[in-house]
Write an enzyme that holds these catalytic residues in place. Structure first.
Site, short mmCIF file in Angstrom:
data_model
loop_
_atom_site.label_atom_id
_atom_site.label_comp_id
_atom_site.label_asym_id
_atom_site.label_seq_id
_atom_site.Cartn_x
_atom_site.Cartn_y
_atom_site.Cartn_z
N ASP A 76 -4.06 -4.22 -6.79
CA ASP A 76 -4.16 -5.28 -7.81
C ASP A 76 -2.99 -5.19 -8.78
OD1 ASP A 76 -6.57 -5.98 -6.64
OD2 ASP A 76 -7.72 -4.65 -7.94
N ALA A 136 0.49 3.49 -11.71
CA ALA A 136 -0.96 3.34 -11.89
C ALA A 136 -1.76 4.41 -11.14
CB ALA A 136 -1.40 1.95 -11.45
O1 RIB Z 1 -9.31 -3.43 -6.15
C1 RIB Z 1 -10.19 -2.67 -6.94
C2 RIB Z 1 -11.37 -3.50 -7.31
O2 RIB Z 1 -12.10 -3.78 -6.14
C3 RIB Z 1 -12.35 -2.85 -8.25
O3 RIB Z 1 -12.06 -3.08 -9.60
C4 RIB Z 1 -13.70 -3.39 -7.78
O4 RIB Z 1 -14.33 -4.19 -8.76
C5 RIB Z 1 -13.41 -4.17 -6.52
O5 RIB Z 1 -13.32 -5.52 -6.76
#
Ligand code: RIB
Length: 308
Positions: A259, A289
């Protein structure tokens, strides 16, 4: 104190918001096993919200489109988005569905187990996306993941295309995607395991990854960016395959690293960095991170313009 929210955005994120219930557990359990874990935390998460936070922390003006429950977890998620200066005008509060929740166990060497109850995220509809049309008006990039229903994913991809907004699809959690959906995608960012699932091809070696990436590219997506952890990142476009190395780091928690990569990438591209520099920037923020425990709290506040 909440950061000031702007009406215009560089990046629109369409996706999920979860509350992550996280247990540190040196030993990850096998099915049928109980293990004694360590520290427990409740933090904001969800791939959509995480990517919105990563983009905002790296300097982008971000608008989030999501469906969040009217419960305490939802209130906390909204407060967190507000503190990060993320536009929430198009976040719907759902009276009927509870907010999304993820159970996460973080083991040694950053390994983890995650299970998500999508709940309100599963109720994000085509109508929600259509009602958020004005969010796309001045945006440069739209970032989407697969923790929301596929009709909403398709609607967001179509809307961004029709508004001249470049879209980035993070195909996580991975599902089979139709060719017609992939043809709406400008940039797709699977990790190596998602690439294997999307193509049915092996991803053991770098050459395997290039071949599988080429197969995905041939479906009609604009560009393919495969994130391969410590092996680096492979970018495939009409110019062929190009590898970017990852710095050697001591990974202690990899939850949300993808993310962080996606949010930073969209932020860097929207600040007009070229693709190679944007990938290098996203590699460096996500490598940072994984050296810190936590999800959103591990994402750096760093502007691409301070690096390039
Ligand atoms: O990519 C990590 C995320 O995957 C977490 O924050 C969890 O909520 C899932 O969506």
């Amino acid at each position: 104190m909440a950061k000031r929210q702007k009406q215009n955005s560089d990046v629109v994120v369409v996706g999920s918001s979860n509350t992550d219930l996280v247990i540190e557990s040196a030993k990850l359990p096998e099915p049928g096993m109980t293990v004694l874990g360590g520290k427990y935390q409740i933090v904001s998460g969800g791939k959509g919200a995480n990517q919105a936070v990563a983009a905002a922390r790296t300097g982008a003006q971000v608008i989030f489109v999501a469906n969040i429950g009217c419960d305490d977890f939802g209130d906390d998620a909204m407060a967190r988005l507000d503190r990060e200066g993320i536009g929430t005008k198009f976040v719907v509060r759902d009276q009927n569905a509870p907010s999304g929740v993820a159970f996460i166990m973080v083991g040694d060497k950053g390994r983890n187990l995650i299970s998500v109850a999508a709940s309100s995220n599963d109720c994000l509809s085509i109508e929600h996306i259509e009602r958020a049309k004005s969010a796309f008006a001045n945006a440069k990039y739209c970032l989407i993941q697969l923790e929301i229903p596929q009709p909403a994913v398709r609607a967001a991809l179509s809307l961004s295309k029709s508004q001249g907004v470049f879209n980035i699809l993070d195909p996580a959690p991975c599902r089979r995607l139709s060719k017609s959906l992939l043809q709406l995608v400008d940039i797709i960012t699977p990790n190596e395991f998602e690439l294997a699932e999307l193509t049915g091809m092996p991803v053991k070696t770098k050459r395997n990854i290039e071949c599988a990436g080429e197969k995905l590219f041939q479906t009609g997506v604009g560009e393919v960016i495969v994130t391969c952890g410590e092996r680096g990142v492979c970018h495939l476009s009409s110019d062929g395959a190009n590898w970017f190395s990852a710095p050697k780091v001591n990974a202690i928690d990899t939850v949300g690293a993808g993310d962080c990569f996606n949010g930073s990438l969209a932020s860097a591209l929207s600040s007009d960095l070229g693709m190679a520099e944007a990938i290098r920037f996203a590699v460096s923020t996500s490598a940072h991170a994984v050296t810190i425990r936590g999800v959103q709290s591990s994402f750096p506040e760093l502007k691409p313009s301070n690096c390039y």
